[in-house]
Design a protein around this motif. Structure first.
Motif, PDB file in Angstrom:
ATOM      1  N   MET A 176       0.685  -1.167  -0.150  1.00 15.13           N
ATOM      2  CA  MET A 176       0.071  -0.002  -0.101  1.00 15.13           C
ATOM      3  C   MET A 176       0.970   1.091  -0.022  1.00 15.13           C
ATOM      4  SD  MET A 176      -2.498   2.144   1.011  1.00 15.13           S
ATOM      5  CE  MET A 176      -2.125   3.659   1.779  1.00 15.13           C
ATOM      6  N   THR A 177       0.400   2.082   0.375  1.00 15.15           N
ATOM      7  CA  THR A 177       1.032   3.548   0.205  1.00 15.15           C
ATOM      8  C   THR A 177       1.794   3.975   1.380  1.00 15.15           C
ATOM      9  OG1 THR A 177      -0.967   4.546   1.057  1.00 15.15           O
ATOM     10  CG2 THR A 177      -0.807   4.461  -1.531  1.00 15.15           C
ATOM     11  N   SER A 178       2.315   2.791   2.122  1.00 10.21           N
ATOM     12  CA  SER A 178       3.070   3.225   3.458  1.00 10.21           C
ATOM     13  C   SER A 178       4.315   4.161   3.156  1.00 10.21           C
ATOM     14  CB  SER A 178       3.528   2.004   4.158  1.00 10.21           C
ATOM     15  OG  SER A 178       4.018   1.169   3.314  1.00 10.21           O
ATOM     16  N   SER A 179       4.802   4.158   1.933  1.00  4.13           N
ATOM     17  CA  SER A 179       6.030   4.926   1.917  1.00  4.13           C
ATOM     18  C   SER A 179       5.820   5.932   0.962  1.00  4.13           C
ATOM     19  CB  SER A 179       7.162   4.071   1.277  1.00  4.13           C
ATOM     20  OG  SER A 179       7.144   3.979  -0.055  1.00  4.13           O
ATOM     21  N   TYR A 180       5.959   7.302   1.396  1.00  2.11           N
ATOM     22  CA  TYR A 180       5.944   8.625   0.703  1.00  2.11           C
ATOM     23  C   TYR A 180       7.015   9.486   1.232  1.00  2.11           C
ATOM     24  CZ  TYR A 180       2.794   9.376   4.569  1.00  2.11           C
ATOM     25  OH  TYR A 180       2.273   9.513   5.871  1.00  2.11           O
ATOM     26  N   THR A 181       7.299  10.467   0.374  1.00  5.72           N
ATOM     27  CA  THR A 181       8.299  11.598   0.668  1.00  5.72           C
ATOM     28  C   THR A 181       7.641  12.878   1.224  1.00  5.72           C
ATOM     29  OG1 THR A 181       9.694  10.752  -1.016  1.00  5.72           O
ATOM     30  CG2 THR A 181      10.338  12.894  -0.045  1.00  5.72           C
ATOM     31  N   ILE A 182       7.843  13.439   2.341  1.00  3.46           N
ATOM     32  CA  ILE A 182       7.017  14.549   2.735  1.00  3.46           C
ATOM     33  C   ILE A 182       8.205  15.957   2.460  1.00  3.46           C
ATOM     34  CG2 ILE A 182       5.938  16.058   4.570  1.00  3.46           C
ATOM     35  CD1 ILE A 182       5.589  13.257   6.029  1.00  3.46           C
ATOM     36  N   ASN A 183       7.602  16.827   1.523  1.00  4.33           N
ATOM     37  CA  ASN A 183       8.394  17.997   1.416  1.00  4.33           C
ATOM     38  C   ASN A 183       7.502  19.152   1.892  1.00  4.33           C
ATOM     39  OD1 ASN A 183      10.055  16.895  -0.275  1.00  4.33           O
ATOM     40  ND2 ASN A 183       8.930  17.256  -2.287  1.00  4.33           N
ATOM     41  N   LYS A 189      -7.056   9.158   0.815  1.00  4.07           N
ATOM     42  CA  LYS A 189      -6.850   9.314  -0.523  1.00  4.07           C
ATOM     43  C   LYS A 189      -6.346   8.174  -1.200  1.00  4.07           C
ATOM     44  CE  LYS A 189      -7.761  13.716  -0.694  1.00  4.07           C
ATOM     45  NZ  LYS A 189      -9.042  14.354  -1.374  1.00  4.07           N
ATOM     46  N   ARG A 190      -6.289   7.144  -0.146  1.00  7.17           N
ATOM     47  CA  ARG A 190      -5.571   5.895  -0.760  1.00  7.17           C
ATOM     48  C   ARG A 190      -5.852   5.290  -2.141  1.00  7.17           C
ATOM     49  NH1 ARG A 190      -5.243   0.104   2.136  1.00  7.17           N
ATOM     50  NH2 ARG A 190      -4.734   1.148   4.158  1.00  7.17           N
ATOM     51  N   GLU A 191      -7.476   5.420  -2.263  1.00  8.10           N
ATOM     52  CA  GLU A 191      -7.797   4.763  -3.804  1.00  8.10           C
ATOM     53  C   GLU A 191      -7.147   5.579  -4.708  1.00  8.10           C
ATOM     54  OE1 GLU A 191     -11.972   4.009  -5.498  1.00  8.10           O
ATOM     55  OE2 GLU A 191     -11.867   3.721  -3.534  1.00  8.10           O
ATOM     56  N   TRP A 192      -6.992   6.797  -4.799  1.00  4.14           N
ATOM     57  CA  TRP A 192      -6.635   7.961  -5.770  1.00  4.14           C
ATOM     58  C   TRP A 192      -5.195   7.624  -5.951  1.00  4.14           C
ATOM     59  CZ3 TRP A 192      -2.612  11.340  -6.091  1.00  4.14           C
ATOM     60  CH2 TRP A 192      -2.379  12.445  -7.025  1.00  4.14           C
ATOM     61  N   VAL A 193      -4.395   7.540  -4.998  1.00  5.00           N
ATOM     62  CA  VAL A 193      -2.993   7.204  -4.792  1.00  5.00           C
ATOM     63  C   VAL A 193      -2.670   5.643  -5.416  1.00  5.00           C
ATOM     64  CG1 VAL A 193      -0.860   6.800  -3.348  1.00  5.00           C
ATOM     65  CG2 VAL A 193      -2.431   8.649  -2.723  1.00  5.00           C
ATOM     66  N   GLU A 194      -3.341   4.721  -5.063  1.00  5.85           N
ATOM     67  CA  GLU A 194      -2.894   3.516  -5.691  1.00  5.85           C
ATOM     68  C   GLU A 194      -3.284   3.487  -7.260  1.00  5.85           C
ATOM     69  OE1 GLU A 194      -4.906   0.552  -3.004  1.00  5.85           O
ATOM     70  OE2 GLU A 194      -3.309   0.582  -1.832  1.00  5.85           O
ATOM     71  N   ARG A 195      -4.191   4.233  -7.554  1.00  3.85           N
ATOM     72  CA  ARG A 195      -4.741   4.047  -8.980  1.00  3.85           C
ATOM     73  C   ARG A 195      -3.343   4.866  -9.734  1.00  3.85           C
ATOM     74  NH1 ARG A 195      -8.384   7.662 -10.944  1.00  3.85           N
ATOM     75  NH2 ARG A 195      -9.143   7.793  -8.644  1.00  3.85           N
ATOM     76  N   ARG A 212       0.161  26.145   2.537  1.00  2.94           N
ATOM     77  CA  ARG A 212      -1.239  26.272   3.571  1.00  2.94           C
ATOM     78  C   ARG A 212      -1.805  24.899   3.644  1.00  2.94           C
ATOM     79  NH1 ARG A 212      -2.723  31.843   2.995  1.00  2.94           N
ATOM     80  NH2 ARG A 212      -4.478  31.436   5.041  1.00  2.94           N
ATOM     81  N   HIS A 213      -1.973  24.054   2.422  1.00  2.00           N
ATOM     82  CA  HIS A 213      -2.718  23.216   2.550  1.00  2.00           C
ATOM     83  C   HIS A 213      -1.944  21.808   1.798  1.00  2.00           C
ATOM     84  CE1 HIS A 213      -6.409  25.654   2.922  1.00  2.00           C
ATOM     85  NE2 HIS A 213      -5.807  26.356   1.844  1.00  2.00           N
ATOM     86  N   LEU A 214      -2.402  20.663   2.531  1.00  2.00           N
ATOM     87  CA  LEU A 214      -1.586  19.475   1.892  1.00  2.00           C
ATOM     88  C   LEU A 214      -2.117  19.083   0.322  1.00  2.00           C
ATOM     89  CD1 LEU A 214      -2.577  16.857   4.951  1.00  2.00           C
ATOM     90  CD2 LEU A 214      -0.230  17.283   3.676  1.00  2.00           C
ATOM     91  N   ALA A 215      -0.980  18.639  -0.286  1.00  2.00           N
ATOM     92  CA  ALA A 215      -1.257  18.264  -1.671  1.00  2.00           C
ATOM     93  C   ALA A 215      -0.477  16.955  -1.905  1.00  2.00           C
ATOM     94  CB  ALA A 215      -0.937  19.270  -2.559  1.00  2.00           C
ATOM     95  N   LEU A 216      -1.108  15.953  -2.550  1.00  2.00           N
ATOM     96  CA  LEU A 216      -0.502  14.790  -3.059  1.00  2.00           C
ATOM     97  C   LEU A 216      -0.042  14.928  -4.489  1.00  2.00           C
ATOM     98  CD1 LEU A 216      -2.783  12.051  -1.409  1.00  2.00           C
ATOM     99  CD2 LEU A 216      -0.582  13.215  -0.386  1.00  2.00           C
ATOM    100  N   LYS A 217       1.373  14.229  -4.541  1.00  2.00           N
ATOM    101  CA  LYS A 217       1.516  14.091  -6.129  1.00  2.00           C
ATOM    102  C   LYS A 217       2.168  12.851  -6.396  1.00  2.00           C
ATOM    103  CE  LYS A 217       4.934  17.022  -7.397  1.00  2.00           C
ATOM    104  NZ  LYS A 217       5.796  18.411  -7.531  1.00  2.00           N
TER     105      LYS A 217
END
Ligand SMILES: [Zn+2]
Length: 235
Positions: free
Chosen positions: A1-8, A45-51, A14-19
């Motif tokens: 799953m999406t357990s690994s990600y980098t945080i910038n 956002k798990r579904e979006w991320v995985e897709r 002001r808001h969170l965003a995923l890329k």
């Protein structure tokens, strides 16, 4: 799953965003946001991320990781070029028909060459292409840059500065010529509209009627073309 990600983290954000970039998830977060809040957001956002991750990884999986060795496929304006690495007394890169021949000297660093000389070849050829493009670009369009250059960007194709200078990544010239033209016209239109407003897109459409197809192409293939480990795409 999406357990690994980098945080910038950014002080301006002001808001969170995923890329999803280069087959990995990157979270753009405000400076002081807790890890817990970020994790919850990613979970939501798990579904979006995985897709997106699986689509990108599939695209990357269909290509070979670049080794810069004889037999690999490069592209110039989408046309396949077979890489040939040879040893000689002089370092140079020459194109002969459908082959791109890179010669290395005994003093070359085998792990960095021929990548460096080939990138230099692309930059030089791209500059020639741009000079020809601008020599034919009608001045009466009123979109005249103060200069242009070819460099490298990690995740964008081109850029227009406030001073009216256009910059492009050499990787753009891996794409078909109609896509390259479109990116150059896109940046040219920023000389008048320094934004992505309705007026901007109307101006783009006037000079590049198939801009929408080009945008689709760039979004689809940018994942592998802009990725320094691949620099290629599957038709
Ligand atoms: Zn733009």
């Amino acid at each position: 799953m999406t357990s690994s990600y980098t945080i910038n983290r950014s002080k301006r954000r002001r808001h969170l965003a995923l890329k999803v970039q280069h087959g990995e998830l990157v979270v753009q977060a405000p400076w002081h946001m807790s890890e817990q809040t970020i994790l919850q957001f990613v979970e939501q956002k798990r579904e979006w991320v995985e897709r997106h991750l699986s689509r990108q990884q599939q695209q990357l999986g269909r290509l070979q990781r670049r080794q810069w060795q004889t037999g690999e496929r490069l592209r110039w304006l989408s046309e396949p070029l077979q890489l040939v690495v040879e040893h000689a007394s002089r370092k140079q890169v020459t194109r002969q028909g459908a082959q791109l021949i890179a010669t290395m000297t005994p003093r070359s660093h085998a792990d960095r060459e021929p990548r460096l000389s080939i990138v230099a070849w692309y930059k030089q050829q791209a500059h020639v292409w741009l000079d020809e493009f601008f020599a034919q670009w009608p001045e009466q369009h009123g979109l005249n840059p103060s200069g242009w250059s070819v460099g490298d960007f990690r995740s964008k194709w081109g850029h227009c500065t406030r001073q009216g200078e256009l910059k492009f990544t050499w990787k753009l010239w891996i794409a078909p010529e109609w896509v390259v033209r479109n990116v150059v016209i896109h940046e040219l239109c920023h000389l008048r509209e320094f934004n992505h407003s309705r007026a901007f897109w109307q101006l783009v459409e006037r000079h590049s009627p198939n801009f929408q197809d080009a945008e689709v192409w760039l979004r689809k293939h940018g994942i592998t073309v802009l990725n320094a480990d691949y620099l290629d795409y599957q038709v």
